[in-house]
Scaffold this motif. Structure first.
Motif, PDB file in Angstrom:
ATOM      1  N   LEU A 193       7.592  16.892  10.084  1.00 42.90           N
ATOM      2  CA  LEU A 193       7.746  17.792  10.638  1.00 42.90           C
ATOM      3  C   LEU A 193       8.737  18.780  10.901  1.00 42.90           C
ATOM      4  N   GLU A 194      10.470  17.701  10.089  1.00 42.03           N
ATOM      5  CA  GLU A 194      11.332  18.338  10.050  1.00 42.03           C
ATOM      6  C   GLU A 194      11.550  18.745   8.714  1.00 42.03           C
ATOM      7  N   GLN A 195      10.902  18.045   7.520  1.00 41.80           N
ATOM      8  CA  GLN A 195      10.800  18.430   6.495  1.00 41.80           C
ATOM      9  C   GLN A 195       9.774  19.288   5.417  1.00 41.80           C
ATOM     10  N   HIS A 196       8.535  19.095   6.531  1.00 43.06           N
ATOM     11  CA  HIS A 196       7.371  19.793   5.675  1.00 43.06           C
ATOM     12  C   HIS A 196       7.316  21.406   6.921  1.00 43.06           C
ATOM     13  N   VAL A 197       6.458  20.550   7.383  1.00 39.00           N
ATOM     14  CA  VAL A 197       6.475  21.706   9.144  1.00 39.00           C
ATOM     15  C   VAL A 197       6.561  22.455   9.177  1.00 39.00           C
ATOM     16  N   ARG A 198       7.951  22.404   9.699  1.00 42.31           N
ATOM     17  CA  ARG A 198       8.923  23.006  10.058  1.00 42.31           C
ATOM     18  C   ARG A 198       9.393  24.004   9.212  1.00 42.31           C
ATOM     19  N   LEU A 199       9.193  23.732   8.041  1.00 41.07           N
ATOM     20  CA  LEU A 199       9.562  24.912   6.354  1.00 41.07           C
ATOM     21  C   LEU A 199       8.352  26.318   7.186  1.00 41.07           C
ATOM     22  N   PHE A 200       7.031  25.795   6.978  1.00 35.73           N
ATOM     23  CA  PHE A 200       5.943  26.484   6.588  1.00 35.73           C
ATOM     24  C   PHE A 200       5.823  26.896   8.542  1.00 35.73           C
ATOM     25  N   ARG A 201       5.905  26.863   9.130  1.00 35.83           N
ATOM     26  CA  ARG A 201       6.136  27.535  10.855  1.00 35.83           C
ATOM     27  C   ARG A 201       7.212  28.094  10.365  1.00 35.83           C
ATOM     28  N   GLY A 202       8.770  28.467  10.693  1.00 29.15           N
ATOM     29  CA  GLY A 202       9.526  29.317  10.125  1.00 29.15           C
ATOM     30  C   GLY A 202       8.855  30.764   8.625  1.00 29.15           C
ATOM     31  N   GLY A 215       1.009  -0.984  -0.156  1.00 28.82           N
ATOM     32  CA  GLY A 215       0.001  -0.022  -0.626  1.00 28.82           C
ATOM     33  C   GLY A 215       1.019   1.377  -0.160  1.00 28.82           C
ATOM     34  N   TRP A 216       0.331   2.070   0.002  1.00 27.90           N
ATOM     35  CA  TRP A 216       0.865   3.684  -0.330  1.00 27.90           C
ATOM     36  C   TRP A 216       0.709   4.828   1.177  1.00 27.90           C
ATOM     37  N   LEU A 217       1.055   5.296   1.990  1.00 24.73           N
ATOM     38  CA  LEU A 217       0.375   6.532   2.918  1.00 24.73           C
ATOM     39  C   LEU A 217       0.775   7.838   1.956  1.00 24.73           C
ATOM     40  N   VAL A 218      -0.130   8.738   1.501  1.00 22.40           N
ATOM     41  CA  VAL A 218      -0.245   9.885   1.121  1.00 22.40           C
ATOM     42  C   VAL A 218      -0.027  11.000   1.941  1.00 22.40           C
ATOM     43  N   TRP A 219       0.526  11.912   2.541  1.00 23.05           N
ATOM     44  CA  TRP A 219       0.116  12.877   3.608  1.00 23.05           C
ATOM     45  C   TRP A 219       0.642  14.207   2.624  1.00 23.05           C
ATOM     46  N   GLY A 220      -0.466  14.849   3.123  1.00 24.90           N
ATOM     47  CA  GLY A 220      -0.338  17.270   3.366  1.00 24.90           C
ATOM     48  C   GLY A 220      -0.703  17.448   3.995  1.00 24.90           C
ATOM     49  N   GLY A 221      -1.006  18.863   4.254  1.00 24.31           N
ATOM     50  CA  GLY A 221      -1.232  19.708   4.673  1.00 24.31           C
ATOM     51  C   GLY A 221      -1.764  21.104   4.161  1.00 24.31           C
ATOM     52  N   ILE A 222      -2.784  21.779   4.543  1.00 27.20           N
ATOM     53  CA  ILE A 222      -3.088  23.340   3.734  1.00 27.20           C
ATOM     54  C   ILE A 222      -2.918  23.802   4.581  1.00 27.20           C
ATOM     55  N   ILE A 223      -2.591  25.122   4.771  1.00 27.74           N
ATOM     56  CA  ILE A 223      -2.515  26.657   5.374  1.00 27.74           C
ATOM     57  C   ILE A 223      -2.604  27.938   4.609  1.00 27.74           C
ATOM     58  N   LEU A 224      -4.073  28.284   5.130  1.00 28.31           N
ATOM     59  CA  LEU A 224      -4.088  29.768   4.894  1.00 28.31           C
ATOM     60  C   LEU A 224      -3.927  29.900   3.199  1.00 28.31           C
ATOM     61  N   GLY A 225      -4.862  29.505   2.472  1.00 23.46           N
ATOM     62  CA  GLY A 225      -4.631  29.728   1.091  1.00 23.46           C
ATOM     63  C   GLY A 225      -3.369  29.090   0.205  1.00 23.46           C
ATOM     64  N   SER A 226      -2.688  28.170   0.527  1.00 18.77           N
ATOM     65  CA  SER A 226      -1.537  27.216   0.341  1.00 18.77           C
ATOM     66  C   SER A 226      -1.903  25.762   0.630  1.00 18.77           C
ATOM     67  N   ARG A 227      -0.842  24.934   0.156  1.00 14.93           N
ATOM     68  CA  ARG A 227      -0.817  23.961   0.879  1.00 14.93           C
ATOM     69  C   ARG A 227       0.540  23.441   0.421  1.00 14.93           C
ATOM     70  N   THR A 228       0.980  21.950   0.588  1.00 13.49           N
ATOM     71  CA  THR A 228       1.682  21.724   0.718  1.00 13.49           C
ATOM     72  C   THR A 228       2.208  20.564  -0.463  1.00 13.49           C
ATOM     73  N   ASP A 229       2.949  20.016  -0.245  1.00 14.41           N
ATOM     74  CA  ASP A 229       3.267  18.963  -2.116  1.00 14.41           C
ATOM     75  C   ASP A 229       3.054  17.577  -1.046  1.00 14.41           C
ATOM     76  N   LEU A 230       2.214  16.786  -1.583  1.00 13.42           N
ATOM     77  CA  LEU A 230       2.093  15.771  -1.331  1.00 13.42           C
ATOM     78  C   LEU A 230       2.951  15.216  -1.003  1.00 13.42           C
ATOM     79  N   HIS A 231       3.254  14.754   0.055  1.00 14.30           N
ATOM     80  CA  HIS A 231       4.125  13.058   0.540  1.00 14.30           C
ATOM     81  C   HIS A 231       3.552  11.635   0.044  1.00 14.30           C
ATOM     82  N   VAL A 232       4.492  10.518  -0.426  1.00 17.66           N
ATOM     83  CA  VAL A 232       3.800   9.762  -0.465  1.00 17.66           C
ATOM     84  C   VAL A 232       5.504   8.409  -0.313  1.00 17.66           C
TER      85      VAL A 232
END
Length: 136
Positions: free
Chosen positions: A74-83, A42-59
């Motif tokens: 957290l390290e590759q996606h969330v931390r960058l949006f937090r910054g 199977g495949w795991l797909v992760w994504g995030g949304i934030i104020l009119g923007s979104r992350t790339d899908l991580h598969v």
């Protein structure tokens, strides 16, 4: 930021396949299917949304664990949006077990990322409803 992941199985999760077959052909070779007992690929797909923007899908093709969640999500996606957002950043996930691992909590604290508090397995997983509650 709201994040969520979904697992897509390459095999039937219900372990039932509904087919039409002619009477008396129940056990013919063409009407039987080999099954794998332990979940299968199977495949795991992760994504995030934030104020009119979104992350790339991580598969990825592995099961989500606390270590993978910390190192990849957290390290590759969330931390960058937090910054980019600064001190007003609020993170919301769905309270899945890997999201509550101690190493994840330590990572969020070290990066000064505030996570929205809400009960585990909450039926109210709609991020918009929580935003309206915060705005009053």
């Amino acid at each position: 930021m709201f994040s969520d992941e979904s697992r897509f199985s390459l095999q039937s999760d219900s372990r039932q396949t509904f087919i039409w077959r002619a009477p008396g052909t129940h056990y013919h070779q063409g009407n039987t299917t080999e099954r794998h007992c332990y979940g299968g690929a199977g495949w795991l797909v992760w994504g995030g949304i934030i104020l009119g923007s979104r992350t790339d899908l991580h598969v990825q093709s592995v099961t989500m664990t606390g270590h993978i969640y910390r190192d990849v999500i957290l390290e590759q996606h969330v931390r960058l949006f937090r910054g980019a957002m600064g001190a007003e950043f609020l993170f919301m996930d769905d309270n899945a077990r890997p999201h509550r691992a101690n190493i994840v909590n330590e990572c969020l604290q070290s990066e000064d990322i505030t996570r929205m508090d809400w009960p585990a397995y909450s039926p109210d997983l709609n991020p918009i409803e929580n935003v309206w509650d915060m705005l009053g």
